[in-house]
Design a protein around this motif. Sequence first.
Motif, PDB file in Angstrom:
ATOM      1  N   UNK A 439      34.313  33.394  30.976  1.00  0.00           N
ATOM      2  CA  UNK A 439      34.745  32.546  32.090  1.00  0.00           C
ATOM      3  C   UNK A 439      35.726  31.504  31.591  1.00  0.00           C
ATOM      4  N   UNK A 440      36.366  30.828  32.555  1.00  0.00           N
ATOM      5  CA  UNK A 440      37.073  29.600  32.243  1.00  0.00           C
ATOM      6  C   UNK A 440      36.035  28.480  32.207  1.00  0.00           C
ATOM      7  N   UNK A 441      36.243  27.487  31.343  1.00  0.00           N
ATOM      8  CA  UNK A 441      35.326  26.350  31.295  1.00  0.00           C
ATOM      9  C   UNK A 441      35.152  25.736  32.679  1.00  0.00           C
ATOM     10  N   UNK A 442      36.274  25.610  33.391  1.00  0.00           N
ATOM     11  CA  UNK A 442      36.228  24.941  34.693  1.00  0.00           C
ATOM     12  C   UNK A 442      35.636  25.824  35.784  1.00  0.00           C
ATOM     13  N   UNK A 443      35.491  27.133  35.521  1.00  0.00           N
ATOM     14  CA  UNK A 443      34.982  28.053  36.538  1.00  0.00           C
ATOM     15  C   UNK A 443      33.507  28.408  36.344  1.00  0.00           C
ATOM     16  N   UNK A 444      32.888  27.885  35.290  1.00  0.00           N
ATOM     17  CA  UNK A 444      31.485  28.187  35.038  1.00  0.00           C
ATOM     18  C   UNK A 444      30.629  27.659  36.178  1.00  0.00           C
ATOM     19  N   UNK A 445      29.714  28.483  36.652  1.00  0.00           N
ATOM     20  CA  UNK A 445      28.799  28.109  37.732  1.00  0.00           C
ATOM     21  C   UNK A 445      27.477  27.671  37.100  1.00  0.00           C
ATOM     22  N   UNK A 446      27.011  26.487  37.460  1.00  0.00           N
ATOM     23  CA  UNK A 446      25.737  25.985  36.933  1.00  0.00           C
ATOM     24  C   UNK A 446      24.739  25.948  38.081  1.00  0.00           C
ATOM     25  N   UNK A 447      23.780  26.852  38.049  1.00  0.00           N
ATOM     26  CA  UNK A 447      22.800  26.997  39.138  1.00  0.00           C
ATOM     27  C   UNK A 447      21.397  26.810  38.570  1.00  0.00           C
ATOM     28  N   UNK A 468      37.770  46.369  46.401  1.00  0.00           N
ATOM     29  CA  UNK A 468      39.153  46.416  45.921  1.00  0.00           C
ATOM     30  C   UNK A 468      39.480  45.192  45.079  1.00  0.00           C
ATOM     31  N   UNK A 469      38.916  44.051  45.442  1.00  0.00           N
ATOM     32  CA  UNK A 469      39.155  42.821  44.694  1.00  0.00           C
ATOM     33  C   UNK A 469      37.984  41.879  44.949  1.00  0.00           C
ATOM     34  N   UNK A 470      37.723  41.004  43.981  1.00  0.00           N
ATOM     35  CA  UNK A 470      36.591  40.089  44.104  1.00  0.00           C
ATOM     36  C   UNK A 470      36.859  38.811  43.339  1.00  0.00           C
ATOM     37  N   UNK A 471      36.395  37.706  43.893  1.00  0.00           N
ATOM     38  CA  UNK A 471      36.469  36.415  43.233  1.00  0.00           C
ATOM     39  C   UNK A 471      35.154  35.691  43.417  1.00  0.00           C
ATOM     40  N   UNK A 472      34.597  35.160  42.341  1.00  0.00           N
ATOM     41  CA  UNK A 472      33.284  34.520  42.384  1.00  0.00           C
ATOM     42  C   UNK A 472      33.410  33.064  41.975  1.00  0.00           C
ATOM     43  N   UNK A 473      32.825  32.169  42.759  1.00  0.00           N
ATOM     44  CA  UNK A 473      32.842  30.729  42.483  1.00  0.00           C
ATOM     45  C   UNK A 473      31.469  30.152  42.791  1.00  0.00           C
ATOM     46  N   UNK A 474      31.301  28.873  42.460  1.00  0.00           N
ATOM     47  CA  UNK A 474      30.078  28.171  42.809  1.00  0.00           C
ATOM     48  C   UNK A 474      30.221  27.496  44.158  1.00  0.00           C
ATOM     49  N   UNK A 475      29.172  27.604  44.985  1.00  0.00           N
ATOM     50  CA  UNK A 475      29.143  26.953  46.294  1.00  0.00           C
ATOM     51  C   UNK A 475      28.048  25.884  46.259  1.00  0.00           C
ATOM     52  N   UNK A 480      19.744  24.232  44.266  1.00  0.00           N
ATOM     53  CA  UNK A 480      20.119  24.693  42.936  1.00  0.00           C
ATOM     54  C   UNK A 480      21.337  23.978  42.341  1.00  0.00           C
ATOM     55  N   UNK A 481      21.952  23.102  43.110  1.00  0.00           N
ATOM     56  CA  UNK A 481      23.179  22.454  42.644  1.00  0.00           C
ATOM     57  C   UNK A 481      24.394  23.290  43.015  1.00  0.00           C
TER      58      UNK A 481
END
Length: 544
Positions: A439-447, A468-475, A480-481
């Motif tokens: 991951x990118x440091x800034x894209x790490x999800x902390x749950x 076909x394409x996917x992007x995952x982020x923290x919400x 859970x934070x």
Amino acid sequence: MTAKTIYDHGLDRNPANFQPLTPLTFLERTATVFPDHVAVIYGSLRRSYRDFYARTRRLASALAARGIGRGDTVAVMLPNTPPLIECHYGVPMTGAVLNTLNTRLDAAMIASFLDHGEAKVLITDREFARVIKPALAHAKVRPLVIDYDDPEFSGEGERLGSLDYEAFLASGDPAHAWSLPGNERDAITLNYTSGTTGDPKGVVYDHRGACLQAVGNVVTTGLGKHPVYLWTLPMFHCNGWCFSWTLSVVAGTHVCLRQVRAKAVYDAIADHGVTHLCGAPVVMQLLLNAPAAERRALPHPVSFVVGGAPPPEAVLAGMAEAGFDVTHVYGLTETYGPAVVNEWHADWDALTKPEQAARKARQGVRYPPLEALDVLDPKTMRPVPADGQTVGEVMFRGNVVMRGYLKNPKATEEAFRGGWFHSGDLGVKHPDGYLQLKDRLKDTIISGGENIWSIEVEEALFKHPAVADAGVVGKPDEKWGEAVCAFVERKNGFEMVSAEELIDWCRQSLASYKVPKHVFFTKLPKNSTGKTNKVQLREMGKAL
């Protein structure tokens, strides 16, 4: 102090045994050895190396006549057309620094780059007048504006300067006596990373690094003599990964494309015998999803060098079936483009498909001109165990690492902390030395206190035949934070696939805390270099 030896006396550096490294000499050599070989193809244009070299010298001469010299910035706003290749030689022949502007940016960002780089000259294609005109009005600098009128461009565009590119070249001397840089560490180009208007990061390349990277591309991608290279990678992106200079090493042919369209790519490969091209995974998707009417059989295997996230197994299989030989590379603007390559071993061909897919998912090992590559603990600066599990930060050291960020000593110092370039990418190191991004440091999800690497979740989603394409982020999540949130583009014919089905699919290969809690179907936003814009995805996640 190091004690002197017998080799430290009377064997000093002198002009006979030392000259500054620069990629500019590659063009001079090839124009001398292969003057009639085709250097550039664009539409109906065929230009020999003799003429190509003469035009770059004309450009250098015309710039020098207007006072442009060492350390001056010449900005260009051009698509992948012949003048942009000429600028990669003609501008640094004067000692000036080439700033290739991203043609997808808005006026405010371009204005900030012109000001930050203190542009003395701006060469711009009239297609971009609608953006450049307000950029110039907003900028504090007042560069000499030179318009390029592309005969292959049928659209409208206002002329903004008093000079035309071809007329400007005509005023120059085709026999202009340009000189090597006084110091190989002199700046050759300026490339801006994506950032805010108020805090641009201008990455400075030097002649030495550009020269070494140009040769490194030859070795890494197996170009051979007289390759035919198709420009599907934007030349504004890391100077086309330095392939703008690489082709001159091997007397190759540049095939220019103003716009990357599937039909145009297939036609160019079939009509001109293209042997190599580079691009992001989105270009592979473009080629594989092209309708039958736009596709043509490849006359021979074509090498496709892909950067960015590792392509899904299905995409790799589709490219192989179509006749493309894919090589996966990884790097950053700060490393002159790709500096890591997934070197394939012949004995891996005997592995099972899942085992091969696992190997292909790795970023790989260092480029030949890169002196060191490792995964380190950013706090202790010690290498992490080569166990394929322990996560650290990917770091680089060598001659193909940028000189630094222009006018930003604080950011430069932080980037080079501990004598390594800190990439900001998190990864692991496998027992055989191959690294793999997490991951990118800034894209790490902390749950719930657990670190979740978005790339791992995206890889699981990509294995589903409908994705076909996917992007995952923290919400944001009260309990859970952060919760794992996935944005997915479905392939044609799979519109009925539900969020619940994809969540169940992820449960088969991911730990429960890594499984997406939310799945939304949408077209993924892309940034100016074609990568998924996760900042925008996070904002979308907050709103949903």
